[in-house]
Enzyme design. Structure first.
Site, mmCIF file in Angstrom:
data_model
loop_
_atom_site.group_PDB
_atom_site.id
_atom_site.type_symbol
_atom_site.label_atom_id
_atom_site.label_comp_id
_atom_site.label_asym_id
_atom_site.label_seq_id
_atom_site.Cartn_x
_atom_site.Cartn_y
_atom_site.Cartn_z
ATOM 1 N N LYS A 78 37.812 50.193 37.190
ATOM 2 C CA LYS A 78 37.765 48.836 36.615
ATOM 3 C C LYS A 78 37.750 48.920 35.088
ATOM 4 O O LYS A 78 37.124 49.831 34.509
ATOM 5 C CB LYS A 78 36.512 48.142 37.132
ATOM 6 N N SER A 173 34.078 39.970 40.405
ATOM 7 C CA SER A 173 35.040 40.161 39.332
ATOM 8 C C SER A 173 35.852 41.460 39.436
ATOM 9 O O SER A 173 36.748 41.690 38.610
ATOM 10 C CB SER A 173 34.309 40.161 37.991
ATOM 11 N N SER A 197 29.978 41.324 42.443
ATOM 12 C CA SER A 197 31.335 41.591 41.957
ATOM 13 C C SER A 197 32.091 42.722 42.607
ATOM 14 O O SER A 197 33.278 42.867 42.357
ATOM 15 C CB SER A 197 31.289 41.858 40.446
#
Lengths: 526, 487
Positions: A78, A173, A197
């Site tokens: 990420k 997210s 997330s």
């Protein structure tokens, strides 16, 4: 070996035996990334360095000296983790073009074990959001939007409708990481989890999403959202693979004073057959308004599954669950306001052209660099931290947090081993529908089932369970005791085996994956 | 509002005399009620350590700009603080030396404000629970200008807290830019808060001097004000006896102990003059202008700024142990044992002074001055070792002759052209009555020139020998008398 294979079960062996080389694997992943570009899962693809890492891995395999099970395995990270020499943007204008000089500890560990870093995945800006729709590089598309299963079930609303406007979100997210794993462009991905997330997008994308216990995996190099709740998250296609990643990442880091000192011993998951000694708790407060009837039914079915197999299934109560969202809002925004104070354009990142004074430079830099969501949270957070408000909001929220933690302690002390809950309220929403509400509203809705685990620092995992009526994945969540990941994953693995979640059928993957595989196994079997 | 009144007292005149009991004598216009000045101090001492409080970059004075900056110091996103053990030990030592209670559990907090020299937008400090509280510092000062009698006073130490130093920013107005040097950003500081128990500049100066000596003895800080290792802010207010404390101002930019006394006294007088002329005192921050010898308004007092304190989430509570609470299986390397540190504290200045008095039979005032000058006590002891002269006499030569010469020429003891060996040599000649004390002073003057001659050589050169032979003396006297017979 196929891109769909489980890491531990197939790919690792294939690499060792030379049936496939790290370079081949890397090249196929890179090709698939290219052909699935429309998913927008990756912000940066590190093609050159990845191929180089693959080449080095290949040499090691040739010498018969692989570094371990992760050697040569393509992984995505990420974009809120620092990667030396590779841009780290947090999907924000503030850090566009920012090349960090150091690797996050989890990244370093992966590289030290020979993993191949394919690239940085897309997210909500600074990890604030539950849709992966609010980053400056655009939203991430859920690969299931393009799956045979979804297309078969979707009814176009009018003739002009095509799949372009029908696509669904990944959740967030860590949507980019979830999409990357789900679309087979990598074997595992690193996300982050502050309020759900990692688990939320895992549920929407039909992959395993593990949130480890706070303090187990180092946060050094993870650009923080809420320091007291953030953890690096692990996304894989099966529970066994999550255990492998956990084993390679967990352990004390002197650079992170919030990691525990105890030695961590990596483990292999046993094949549980007898669940009669297990006690599963069903927290009644997780039956929230807005929970879809589909998911409610699945939750119930899962409970029955355990019961029929001999486990003890009991209803439990976590009475302060309903305060957790508000409490989270106060603590999260306060920490955000604090953590974002360093972005002033002086030392790194975006710097505004406004030069009249230091103050005007700061103000313009921050206005230009941050999106509305980030700015909104900073303003809220600063409000809660004002001297006159501190006791009323921040300290109060900390006290409520303590009550939430105590709820879990009580339940686990009463003999319950694992809690079983839904992960999300429904399957993935179409993008056009999702953006009708603002980020704050969505986050408050979507975090409700996942975020208490962050408050309490407990480990939790999403296991893909079934497809909804719309042909989209739905997952269920298991929450375990602090640092009892082995037990948590063992139960999750047993459950995974029982339900046999279907593999996504994607055109692009079929085209890329030309080999006939000897063992056409789904990701969840072993 | 406050009208323009006559200015404060002329420079150099001590505005308020503190009497032996520490109170104030009336100042200002006659017939008015007396004023009680109240002075408190906030002192920042840079911790003497190899690396910074929360990161591994080096601590060094006057290094090239931005050459001692780690990723954490520059606030690169994703970096985390790691507490430096040596800094904690320094704070514990200092707390023990100042008779504080050491908090076995203390906490770290973030103090937020935006400034170019604060990369993270917040400073890590200890606002809720600092490492040490409720101590005291005893200091001595001369009662009057004659330096004949000393009095001992005490100031309460409110607390000692660990915190980060900021970087340095330089304003380049010609090019409309601000230059930022982060070498100092993150260096460990001990903030020592002294309660408002002092009443004038002299007391403040004496208290700070004593603290400086203690820190230097402990080695927890080098405490050199000129290098920014010791920074003092004074809080000053005045009130009438029986009335509540007046509004206080904070005085900053004080660069030496001498200026501290001046700044405090100036501010006290300024406030008295202001109030006696019907004005009011603003709760503000003022800077001391050493050239003009006055204080000028600086910026709004920080009370107006909201620092939005928040616990530092990346640092667990700091837990310290003592012999009783130390767990059995705990590795000594991993923990800090307060008792272990206490046992190893060196002799503090007050103890050293007493020992000098006891050992050498000198007066407390002498002992005070010996320790007040860097290296002077060691010099004295070295001379005593090398001479038969009684220490009580030696100390006179040290304090009256050597020290005054050094002061005249602004030299430190280290820079003295007369070594302890040379002085001892000279004093031995005097003790053996080979020269008179007048002659000794002459020899000393010659030795100051640092030409490498020994005392004996100078005595021979200048024919300063004391004649011991009776017969020889008689001959000389007779010759002189004979020489004058005819007058």
């Amino acid at each position: 070996a196929a891109l769909k294979d489980g890491l531990r079960s197939q790919v690792s062996a294939a690499l060792k035996e030379g049936r496939v080389t790290p370079t081949e694997l890397c090249q196929r992943c890179l090709a698939l990334i290219k052909s699935t570009k429309f998913l927008n899962a990756y912000i940066t693809v590190a093609e050159e360095t990845a191929l180089k890492q693959a080449e080095e891995s290949e040499q090691r395999y040739k010498r018969g000296q692989p570094l371990g099970i992760l050697d040569g395995i393509p992984i995505a990270v990420k974009d809120n983790f620092n990667t030396a020499g590779i841009e780290t943007t947090c999907a924000s204008n503030m850090l566009k073009g920012y090349i960090s000089p150091y690797n996050a500890t989890v990244v370093q560990k992966l590289l030290d074990q020979g993993a191949v870093l394919l690239g940085k995945t897309n997210l909500d800006e600074f990890a604030m959001g539950s849709g992966s729709t609010d980053g400056v590089f655009g939203p991430v598309r859920n690969p299931w939007s393009y799956s045979k299963q979804y297309k078969e079930k979707s009814v176009p609303k009018s003739h002009s409708e095509d799949e372009e406007s029908n696509w669904v979100i990944t959740g967030g997210s860590s949507g980019g990481s979830a999409a990357a794993v789900s679309s087979f462009t990598c074997f595992a991905a690193i996300g982050s989890d502050t309020g759900g997330s990692t688990r939320n997008p895992a549920a929407h994308c039909g992959v395993v999403g593990l949130k480890p216990t706070y303090g187990l995996i180092s946060r050094h190099g993870l650009i923080p959202l809420v320091n007291s709740m953030d953890v690096p998250g692990i996304l894989t296609r099966c529970v066994d693979d999550a255990a492998v990643l956990l084993g390679s990442l967990a352990g004390h880091d002197p650079k992170d004073s919030t990691t525990i000192q105890d030695d961590f011993k990596p483990f292999e998951l046993p094949n549980l057959t007898d669940v009669s000694k297990l006690s599963i708790g069903i927290p009644k407060e997780y039956h929230v308004p807005g929970l879809s009837s589909e998911i409610l039914a699945l939750w119930s079915k899962a409970a029955d599954l355990f019961k029929n197999a001999g486990a003890k299934v009991v209803e439990v109560s976590l009475p302060h669950t309903r305060y957790s969202i508000v409490c989270y809002h106060v603590l999260c925004t306060a920490e955000v306001a604090s953590n974002m104070a360093r972005f002033d354009g002086l030392e790194y990142g975006h710097r505004s052209d406004k030069k009249e004074s230091t103050e005007s430079m700061y103000a313009a830099t921050r206005r230009e660099g941050f999106n509305d969501v980030v700015r909104g949270r900073i303003l809220s957070g600063n409000y809660f931290l004002l001297k006159q408000n501190y006791e009323k909001y921040f300290v109060k929220a900390q006290k409520v947090r303590r009550l939430i933690v105590n709820d879990f302690i009580k339940v686990f002390r009463s003999g319950v081993d694992i809690l079983l809950t839904p992960t999300t309220l429904s399957d993935a929403a179409p993008y056009m529908e999702f953006i009708q509400e603002d980020n704050r509203t969505r986050s408050a809705q979507d975090d409700i089932l996942t975020q208490a685990a962050n408050m309490a620092g407990l480990p939790a995992i999403n296991v893909p369970t079934a497809l909804s009526e719309r042909g989209l994945p739905v997952g269920l969540q298991f929450i375990g005791r602090s640092f009892q990941e082995k037990q948590l994953l063992t139960v999750a693995k047993w459950f995974e085996k029982q339900i046999q979640f279907p593999m996504i059928q994607l055109e692009e993957v079929k085209r890329c994956d030309n080999y006939v595989f000897q063992h056409q196994k789904s990701a969840s079997s072993s | 509002g406050p009208g323009p009144g006559p200015g404060p007292s002329p420079r150099g005149q001590r505005a308020v005399a503190c009497n032996a009991k520490g109170g104030a004598v009336p100042a200002g216009k006659s017939g008015l009620a007396p004023w009680i000045p109240v002075v408190g101090l906030e002192i920042h001492a840079q911790i003497s350590s190899n690396s910074k409080l929360f990161s591994g970059s080096q601590v060094q004075f006057a290094a090239p700009p931005n050459s001692l900056v780690s990723f954490f110091d520059a606030s690169l996103p994703g970096t985390l603080p790691v507490l430096n053990r040596r800094c904690v030990e320094a704070a514990v030592m200092t707390g023990l030396a100042l008779n504080c209670s050491i908090n076995k559990k203390s906490l770290f907090d973030r103090k937020h404000y935006f400034y170019a020299d604060l990369p993270a937008g917040y400073q890590i400090t200890q606002q809720r629970v600092p490492i040490a509280v409720n101590g005291s510092l005893s200091y001595s000062l001369y009662i009057d200008n004659k330096m004949s009698q000393m009095v001992t006073k005490t100031v309460r130490i409110k607390q000692i807290q660990l915190e980060q130093d900021s970087g340095k920013s330089l304003h380049d107005d010609t090019r409309s830019q601000v230059l930022v040097d982060l070498n100092r950003a993150g260096v460990g500081l001990m903030e020592v808060v002294m309660e408002p128990d002092m009443c004038c500049g002299e007391e403040a100066a004496a208290a700070v001097r004593e603290l400086q000596l203690i820190l230097q003895t402990l080695g927890s800080s080098q405490a050199v004000m000129a290098e920014g290792q010791l920074r003092v802010d004074a809080n000053v207010s005045v009130h009438h006896p029986g009335e509540p404390y007046g509004v206080r101002t904070e005085v900053k930019n004080i660069n030496s102990i001498r200026f501290l006394a001046k700044a405090v006294d100036y501010e006290i007088q300024r406030q008295i003059d202001e109030l006696e002329n019907g004005g009011t005192i603003l709760n503000e921050t003022r800077a001391f202008d050493s050239k003009l010898g006055c204080t000028v308004p600086m910026r709004d007092k920080e009370g107006k700024q909201d620092y939005r304190f928040m616990p530092e989430p990346n640092l667990p509570p700091l837990i310290l142990y003592d012999a009783k609470s130390l767990p059995a299986n705990m590795n000594h390397q991993q923990v800090i044992n307060i008792d272990w540190i206490r046992e190893r504290l060196p002799d503090l200045p007050s103890v050293k002074r007493e020992k000098l008095v006891e050992q050498y039979g000198i007066l407390p005032e002498h002992s005070f001055t010996l320790l007040n000058e860097d290296g002077l006590a060691e010099f004295f002891e070295s001379v005593v070792k090398q001479t038969q002269m009684k220490p009580k006499k030696v100390v006179g030569w040290i304090l009256n002759d050597l020290l005054s010469y050094l002061k005249q020429h602004s030299l430190t003891v280290k820079e003295s052209p007369v070594s302890s060996f040379l002085l001892a040599d000279l004093l031995n000649l005097l003790e053996k009555k080979e020269i008179s004390s007048t002659a000794a002073k002459q020899v000393l003057a010659e030795l100051w020139k640092g030409e490498g001659k020994t005392p004996l050589e100078i005595v021979k050169e200048q024919k300063l020998e004391l004649l011991q032979d009776q017969k020889e003396l008689e001959q000389i006297c007779q010759a002189v008398i004979d020489g004058h017979e005819n007058e």
